[in-house]
Design a protein around this motif. Structure first.
Motif, PDB file in Angstrom:
ATOM      1  N   LYS A   1       0.845  -1.185   0.000  1.00  0.00           N
ATOM      2  CA  LYS A   1       0.000   0.000   0.000  1.00  0.00           C
ATOM      3  C   LYS A   1       0.887   1.245   0.000  1.00  0.00           C
ATOM      4  CE  LYS A   1      -3.809   2.105   2.485  1.00  0.00           C
ATOM      5  NZ  LYS A   1      -4.671   2.097   3.645  1.00  0.00           N
ATOM      6  N   ILE A   2       0.518   2.218  -0.811  1.00  0.00           N
ATOM      7  CA  ILE A   2       1.279   3.463  -0.861  1.00  0.00           C
ATOM      8  C   ILE A   2       0.334   4.647  -0.681  1.00  0.00           C
ATOM      9  CG2 ILE A   2       3.067   2.516  -2.352  1.00  0.00           C
ATOM     10  CD1 ILE A   2       1.780   4.063  -4.675  1.00  0.00           C
ATOM     11  N   ILE A   3       0.916   5.767  -0.341  1.00  0.00           N
ATOM     12  CA  ILE A   3       0.158   7.014  -0.235  1.00  0.00           C
ATOM     13  C   ILE A   3       0.506   7.836  -1.466  1.00  0.00           C
ATOM     14  CG2 ILE A   3      -0.231   9.096   1.115  1.00  0.00           C
ATOM     15  CD1 ILE A   3       0.827   7.471   3.541  1.00  0.00           C
ATOM     16  N   PHE A   4      -0.501   8.135  -2.269  1.00  0.00           N
ATOM     17  CA  PHE A   4      -0.267   8.890  -3.491  1.00  0.00           C
ATOM     18  C   PHE A   4      -0.066  10.370  -3.204  1.00  0.00           C
ATOM     19  CE2 PHE A   4      -2.409   5.055  -4.942  1.00  0.00           C
ATOM     20  CZ  PHE A   4      -1.585   4.681  -5.991  1.00  0.00           C
ATOM     21  N   ARG A   5       0.632  11.028  -4.098  1.00  0.00           N
ATOM     22  CA  ARG A   5       0.915  12.453  -3.958  1.00  0.00           C
ATOM     23  C   ARG A   5      -0.310  13.323  -4.178  1.00  0.00           C
ATOM     24  NH1 ARG A   5       6.351  14.351  -6.985  1.00  0.00           N
ATOM     25  NH2 ARG A   5       7.816  13.382  -5.578  1.00  0.00           N
ATOM     26  N   ASN A   6      -1.203  12.926  -5.033  1.00  0.00           N
ATOM     27  CA  ASN A   6      -2.298  13.820  -5.427  1.00  0.00           C
ATOM     28  C   ASN A   6      -3.656  13.277  -4.991  1.00  0.00           C
ATOM     29  OD1 ASN A   6      -2.258  11.690  -7.173  1.00  0.00           O
ATOM     30  ND2 ASN A   6      -2.519  12.900  -9.019  1.00  0.00           N
ATOM     31  N   ASN A   7      -3.771  12.957  -3.710  1.00  0.00           N
ATOM     32  CA  ASN A   7      -5.015  12.390  -3.208  1.00  0.00           C
ATOM     33  C   ASN A   7      -5.575  13.210  -2.050  1.00  0.00           C
ATOM     34  OD1 ASN A   7      -7.006  10.463  -3.467  1.00  0.00           O
ATOM     35  ND2 ASN A   7      -6.081   9.103  -1.948  1.00  0.00           N
ATOM     36  N   HIS A  54      12.480  11.559   8.850  1.00  0.00           N
ATOM     37  CA  HIS A  54      11.595  10.881   9.802  1.00  0.00           C
ATOM     38  C   HIS A  54      11.070   9.579   9.200  1.00  0.00           C
ATOM     39  CE1 HIS A  54      11.846  14.342  12.369  1.00  0.00           C
ATOM     40  NE2 HIS A  54      11.470  15.119  11.370  1.00  0.00           N
ATOM     41  N   LEU A  55      11.982   8.645   8.994  1.00  0.00           N
ATOM     42  CA  LEU A  55      11.627   7.398   8.328  1.00  0.00           C
ATOM     43  C   LEU A  55      10.666   6.541   9.146  1.00  0.00           C
ATOM     44  CD1 LEU A  55      15.100   6.481   6.819  1.00  0.00           C
ATOM     45  CD2 LEU A  55      13.163   7.579   5.693  1.00  0.00           C
ATOM     46  N   LYS A  56      10.750   6.607  10.483  1.00  0.00           N
ATOM     47  CA  LYS A  56       9.864   5.771  11.294  1.00  0.00           C
ATOM     48  C   LYS A  56       8.406   6.229  11.219  1.00  0.00           C
ATOM     49  CE  LYS A  56      11.433   7.994  15.556  1.00  0.00           C
ATOM     50  NZ  LYS A  56      11.967   7.774  16.878  1.00  0.00           N
ATOM     51  N   LEU A  57       8.177   7.417  10.700  1.00  0.00           N
ATOM     52  CA  LEU A  57       6.810   7.900  10.536  1.00  0.00           C
ATOM     53  C   LEU A  57       6.168   7.371   9.251  1.00  0.00           C
ATOM     54  CD1 LEU A  57       4.514   9.774  11.558  1.00  0.00           C
ATOM     55  CD2 LEU A  57       5.582  11.601  10.244  1.00  0.00           C
ATOM     56  N   CYS A  58       6.986   7.040   8.261  1.00  0.00           N
ATOM     57  CA  CYS A  58       6.473   6.679   6.938  1.00  0.00           C
ATOM     58  C   CYS A  58       5.427   5.570   6.968  1.00  0.00           C
ATOM     59  CB  CYS A  58       7.617   6.308   6.006  1.00  0.00           C
ATOM     60  SG  CYS A  58       8.659   7.726   5.620  1.00  0.00           S
ATOM     61  N   ASN A  59       5.699   4.463   7.643  1.00  0.00           N
ATOM     62  CA  ASN A  59       4.726   3.368   7.693  1.00  0.00           C
ATOM     63  C   ASN A  59       3.471   3.741   8.474  1.00  0.00           C
ATOM     64  OD1 ASN A  59       6.153   1.603   6.106  1.00  0.00           O
ATOM     65  ND2 ASN A  59       7.241   0.699   7.832  1.00  0.00           N
ATOM     66  N   LYS A  60       3.619   4.587   9.472  1.00  0.00           N
ATOM     67  CA  LYS A  60       2.468   5.007  10.280  1.00  0.00           C
ATOM     68  C   LYS A  60       1.524   5.908   9.479  1.00  0.00           C
ATOM     69  CE  LYS A  60       4.986   4.781  14.596  1.00  0.00           C
ATOM     70  NZ  LYS A  60       5.221   3.792  15.210  1.00  0.00           N
ATOM     71  N   LEU A  61       2.073   6.619   8.495  1.00  0.00           N
ATOM     72  CA  LEU A  61       1.245   7.491   7.659  1.00  0.00           C
ATOM     73  C   LEU A  61       0.135   6.708   6.950  1.00  0.00           C
ATOM     74  CD1 LEU A  61       3.882   9.815   5.964  1.00  0.00           C
ATOM     75  CD2 LEU A  61       2.139  10.504   7.603  1.00  0.00           C
ATOM     76  N   ASN A  66      -4.039  10.984   3.724  1.00  0.00           N
ATOM     77  CA  ASN A  66      -4.642  10.850   2.398  1.00  0.00           C
ATOM     78  C   ASN A  66      -3.614  11.032   1.296  1.00  0.00           C
ATOM     79  OD1 ASN A  66      -7.265  10.316   3.257  1.00  0.00           O
ATOM     80  ND2 ASN A  66      -7.723  12.484   3.481  1.00  0.00           N
ATOM     81  N   THR A  67      -2.636  11.892   1.557  1.00  0.00           N
ATOM     82  CA  THR A  67      -1.599  12.179   0.572  1.00  0.00           C
ATOM     83  C   THR A  67      -0.352  12.635   1.312  1.00  0.00           C
ATOM     84  OG1 THR A  67      -1.186  13.328  -1.513  1.00  0.00           O
ATOM     85  CG2 THR A  67      -2.322  14.590   0.178  1.00  0.00           C
ATOM     86  N   SER A  68       0.812  12.457   0.698  1.00  0.00           N
ATOM     87  CA  SER A  68       2.057  12.796   1.376  1.00  0.00           C
ATOM     88  C   SER A  68       3.186  13.017   0.365  1.00  0.00           C
ATOM     89  CB  SER A  68       2.432  11.655   2.327  1.00  0.00           C
ATOM     90  OG  SER A  68       3.648  11.920   2.970  1.00  0.00           O
ATOM     91  N   ILE A  69       4.160  13.828   0.775  1.00  0.00           N
ATOM     92  CA  ILE A  69       5.339  14.103  -0.046  1.00  0.00           C
ATOM     93  C   ILE A  69       6.434  14.617   0.878  1.00  0.00           C
ATOM     94  CG2 ILE A  69       4.704  16.514  -0.530  1.00  0.00           C
ATOM     95  CD1 ILE A  69       5.700  16.115  -3.405  1.00  0.00           C
TER      96      ILE A  69
END
Length: 183
Positions: A1-7, A54-61, A66-69
């Motif tokens: 599962k990924i978080i899209f940039r434009n969502n 802040h790599l440890k936050l990435c999976n928690k996102l 809804n979107t992230s960059i």
């Protein structure tokens, strides 16, 4: 599962990790455009070369964003990437955009404006949006992970123009939105 940039979704809250602007100050010290005392200079140059990812936050996102960059090209430029071609805009609160105490000192010392530092890029913080009902989860994860996360604005409809406002509600003009790649 990924978080899209434009969502991004209408009425999402906009969040950012860490502090913005230190890297730009470091770059300007290296370019000899800013002069300050030795300890401040070392701090900003270190922030330019050694980013706090802040790599440890990435999976928690995945559980709330809804979107992230990552903010590499600048706050405004990267925020506009999150909106992309969606029919949305943003409203940012300048006073909510986090900066370090050292940058506060530098801004006072040099009589510079915060707006000119926060969107110049190379901050490598995480910018994300989340539904407003996720604010408790965001705060809980910030506390448990020890990562500073600040709510800095809201996603709006495109009927409203994107804007940055100060504490008095005045619109702030931004000279430079960040870096735009030309391919």
């Amino acid at each position: 599962k990924i978080i899209f940039r434009n969502n991004a979704k209408l009425n999402d809250d906009i969040y950012v990790t860490g502090n913005l602007g230190d890297s730009f100050a470091g770059l300007n010290i290296l370019k000899r455009k800013i002069y300050t005392n030795n300890s401040l200079s070392k701090y900003f140059v270190r922030k330019y070369y050694q980013h706090n990812l802040h790599l440890k936050l990435c999976n928690k996102l995945l559980s709330f964003a809804n979107t992230s960059i990552d903010i590499s090209d600048g706050l405004i430029t990267d925020l506009e990437k999150l909106l992309n071609s969606q029919q949305l805009s943003y409203k940012l609160n300048l006073h909510s955009i986090p900066i370090s105490n050292n940058l506060k000192k530098l801004l006072i010392q040099k009589k510079h404006n915060k707006i000119n530092y926060i969107s110049r890029g190379d901050d490598y913080q995480i910018l994300f949006t989340a539904n407003s009902d996720k604010s408790r989860i965001v705060n809980k994860i910030a506390k448990s992970s020890g990562i500073k996360i600040s709510k800095i604005g809201k996603i709006c409809s495109n009927i409203e123009k994107s804007q940055i406002i100060d504490q008095k509600g005045n619109k702030i003009a931004v000279k430079t939105k960040g870096y735009y790649h030309r391919f």
